[in-house]
Design a protein around this motif. Sequence first.
Motif, mmCIF file in Angstrom:
data_model
loop_
_atom_site.group_PDB
_atom_site.id
_atom_site.type_symbol
_atom_site.label_atom_id
_atom_site.label_comp_id
_atom_site.label_asym_id
_atom_site.label_seq_id
_atom_site.Cartn_x
_atom_site.Cartn_y
_atom_site.Cartn_z
ATOM 1 N N ALA A 1 58.118 11.341 34.234
ATOM 2 C CA ALA A 1 58.323 11.034 32.810
ATOM 3 C C ALA A 1 57.167 10.740 32.009
ATOM 4 N N GLY A 2 55.945 10.583 32.540
ATOM 5 C CA GLY A 2 54.871 10.275 31.801
ATOM 6 C C GLY A 2 53.803 11.378 31.585
ATOM 7 N N THR A 3 53.958 12.581 32.375
ATOM 8 C CA THR A 3 53.105 13.832 32.073
ATOM 9 C C THR A 3 53.533 14.939 31.392
ATOM 10 N N GLU A 4 54.579 15.404 31.613
ATOM 11 C CA GLU A 4 55.012 16.716 31.163
ATOM 12 C C GLU A 4 55.358 16.478 29.574
ATOM 13 N N THR A 5 56.024 15.354 29.061
ATOM 14 C CA THR A 5 56.351 15.148 27.646
ATOM 15 C C THR A 5 55.107 15.071 26.929
ATOM 16 N N THR A 6 54.173 14.219 27.623
ATOM 17 C CA THR A 6 52.867 13.847 26.935
ATOM 18 C C THR A 6 52.093 15.120 26.735
ATOM 19 N N SER A 7 51.997 15.761 27.657
ATOM 20 C CA SER A 7 51.011 17.085 27.592
ATOM 21 C C SER A 7 51.767 18.048 26.519
ATOM 22 N N ALA A 8 53.062 18.266 26.558
ATOM 23 C CA ALA A 8 53.660 19.104 25.516
ATOM 24 C C ALA A 8 53.323 18.596 24.346
ATOM 25 N N THR A 9 53.375 17.277 24.064
ATOM 26 C CA THR A 9 53.199 16.630 22.608
ATOM 27 C C THR A 9 51.902 16.857 22.028
ATOM 28 N N ILE A 10 50.818 16.542 23.117
ATOM 29 C CA ILE A 10 49.557 16.962 22.631
ATOM 30 C C ILE A 10 49.313 18.420 22.145
ATOM 31 N N GLU A 11 49.900 19.193 22.947
ATOM 32 C CA GLU A 11 49.729 20.687 22.734
ATOM 33 C C GLU A 11 50.302 21.080 21.319
ATOM 34 N N TRP A 12 51.623 20.437 21.050
ATOM 35 C CA TRP A 12 52.421 20.540 19.663
ATOM 36 C C TRP A 12 51.501 20.147 18.360
ATOM 37 N N VAL A 13 50.970 18.991 18.738
ATOM 38 C CA VAL A 13 50.304 18.128 17.574
ATOM 39 C C VAL A 13 48.986 19.119 17.237
ATOM 40 N N MET A 14 48.255 19.739 18.192
ATOM 41 C CA MET A 14 46.792 20.419 18.137
ATOM 42 C C MET A 14 47.408 21.796 17.323
ATOM 43 N N LYS B 1 59.067 23.035 25.006
ATOM 44 C CA LYS B 1 57.572 23.392 24.974
ATOM 45 C C LYS B 1 57.348 24.577 24.105
ATOM 46 N N LYS B 2 56.066 24.733 23.909
ATOM 47 C CA LYS B 2 55.712 26.072 23.106
ATOM 48 C C LYS B 2 56.053 27.266 24.061
ATOM 49 N N ALA B 3 56.471 28.542 23.568
ATOM 50 C CA ALA B 3 56.907 29.662 24.212
ATOM 51 C C ALA B 3 55.345 30.296 24.647
ATOM 52 N N GLU B 4 54.464 30.218 23.910
ATOM 53 C CA GLU B 4 53.255 30.738 24.315
ATOM 54 C C GLU B 4 52.154 29.600 24.128
ATOM 55 N N GLY B 5 51.407 29.317 25.284
ATOM 56 C CA GLY B 5 50.384 28.189 25.136
ATOM 57 C C GLY B 5 49.187 28.531 24.156
ATOM 58 N N LEU B 6 48.722 27.334 23.699
ATOM 59 C CA LEU B 6 47.886 27.138 22.598
ATOM 60 C C LEU B 6 46.428 27.312 23.423
ATOM 61 N N GLU B 7 45.689 28.353 22.821
ATOM 62 C CA GLU B 7 44.355 28.692 23.307
ATOM 63 C C GLU B 7 43.683 28.648 21.795
ATOM 64 N N ALA B 8 42.709 27.717 21.643
ATOM 65 C CA ALA B 8 41.724 27.418 20.589
ATOM 66 C C ALA B 8 40.584 27.366 20.680
ATOM 67 N N ILE B 9 39.450 27.763 19.805
ATOM 68 C CA ILE B 9 37.873 27.654 20.007
ATOM 69 C C ILE B 9 37.534 26.657 19.318
ATOM 70 N N CYS B 10 36.620 25.909 20.429
ATOM 71 C CA CYS B 10 36.271 24.555 19.909
ATOM 72 C C CYS B 10 34.567 24.795 19.724
ATOM 73 N N THR B 11 34.161 24.162 18.599
ATOM 74 C CA THR B 11 32.606 24.066 18.350
ATOM 75 C C THR B 11 32.146 22.682 18.243
ATOM 76 N N PRO B 12 31.255 22.378 18.861
ATOM 77 C CA PRO B 12 31.019 20.698 18.596
ATOM 78 C C PRO B 12 30.309 20.549 17.066
ATOM 79 N N ARG B 13 30.770 19.630 16.631
ATOM 80 C CA ARG B 13 30.444 19.236 15.144
ATOM 81 C C ARG B 13 28.862 18.767 15.308
ATOM 82 N N LYS B 14 28.319 19.061 14.145
ATOM 83 C CA LYS B 14 26.708 18.784 14.109
ATOM 84 C C LYS B 14 26.474 17.154 14.122
ATOM 85 N N ASN B 15 27.317 16.535 13.428
ATOM 86 C CA ASN B 15 27.091 15.132 13.335
ATOM 87 C C ASN B 15 27.496 14.083 14.691
#
Length: 516
Positions: A314-327, A494-508
């Motif tokens: 109950a606590g992992t799959e729905t939570t991780s799916a929501t994190i992916e949807w939000v981003m 769930k998303k039909a295709e997994g989210l792949e995103a490019i992250c860059t550390p913010r300078k500040n």
Amino acid sequence: MAIQYYVAVVLLSILLIVLSKLFSSRRKNLPPAPLALPIVGHLYLIKNSIHQALASLSDKYGPVLYLRFGCRNFLVVSSSPAVEDCFTKNDIILANRPRTMASDNFSFDYKSFPSAPYGDLWRVQRRLTVVELFSTLSLQRSSAIREDEIRTVIRSLFRLSLQNGNSTVDFNDLAGVFTFNSMMRILSGEQFVKEEEIGGEKGKEIVNGLREIFFGNISAMNVCDFFPVLRWFGYRGLEKQMVLLHKKRIEFLNRILDEFRRRNAGFSENSEGDEMKKKKKSPVIETLLRLQKLEPEFYTNDLIMSIILMVFVAGTETTSATIEWVMSLMLSYPEVLHKLRYEIDNNVGHKHLLNESDLSKLPYLRCVINETLRVYPPVPLLLPHYSLEDCVVAGYDVPKHTTVMVNAWAMHHDPKVWEEPEKFKPERFETVVGEGEGFNYKFIPFGTGRRACPGNNMGLRLVSLALGACIQCFDWKNNGEYKTCAYLSRSTLKKAEGLEAICTPRKNCLQFLSQL
């Protein structure tokens, strides 16, 4: 000939039962329904995702429907007044779950918390899980674990970005690592995925293995629940798969318990180590094993394993799916991302990593998460309820032994309730006053009533912490074309295709990131 004779008898029996129910239902004020075919009932109308098919039927026939799938009767509810009827005046009548092939095989003889009949056993388990996991005090005590796990994730992303330049992040795996590790540490004090494994093939392999063990490819209900005769013939090996998966789960859970016992074998009841642990929040497994010593007849191994399994399922799959949807939505709506980042920068700053005490300063973050849960509810069809007595919902008679399904997806996309429901507009939650009873039963991603999900606050903290920290520390952009296609995996949207995103550390943020 013998098999054909038995099949004919069974089919004739089903037909007689169906006909008797049809004739008896004419004497009742049942909710509206489309034309039902013999034997199959309304199953012929389900041609795409079931929550969308039921929403289309509700648009045509009304928000309260009485359907038949094979030999089972269903009440489908898609309006806030009807939901309020179900879970206020009929809450106890509908406080049970239907018996299904899945719960027959996975519920430890209906002793597990999600499937247990409403009664003393269920109440004891709910009280225990709330006190040990989900009460305000328990959430405060476990906040350090969640903060430490998101710190580990952010540190790993920063390390990968330094090694590879801009780092491509698989959010499905990242969210899985964060949620599985957080839950495992709360339960046992240990991690599934070590820090050096995050972002690599080893970490991905561990997360995929955990998903296979805890979720497999099993739905809450299947065709054998509608046509029980198929179960006798081992239809498509469905029950065999369930038996094998449950065996795999038990072996895995026994290894966790055995490892915990081995690790803690050196502590005596009055040792200095135990005194030190009592000053901290003990892992949940330790509490369960202590209760087992006091009441071994009640706190059996099966009961303890069922509680651990419930937390993971109950606590992992729905939570991780929501994190992916939000981003995903953040990257699709850059104006929302910029507004959220402005709120974080102004209320948290860049001197420390966002923690749970900061979340109260970030109301727009909560609006973003609420709007995501509205557009993409993690469980679009809430876990089914079951009527033990006749009752009345929205003025209609509902016979006993009816399975009640609440279509949260349809309610969250109702144009009579939500202005432009297909649009992602977090600001709509800025003007909604209060959150009691799901904004007057209009917004119910975690269910409602006495069998609502007790871990909603835990889930919201996990999602808020993950999203807030990622937005605070990194700049993000899509690694390719953004797509919003969704599919129903088991019971989770769930998303039909997994989210792949490019992250860059913010300078500040470089200074405090380098000190994590």
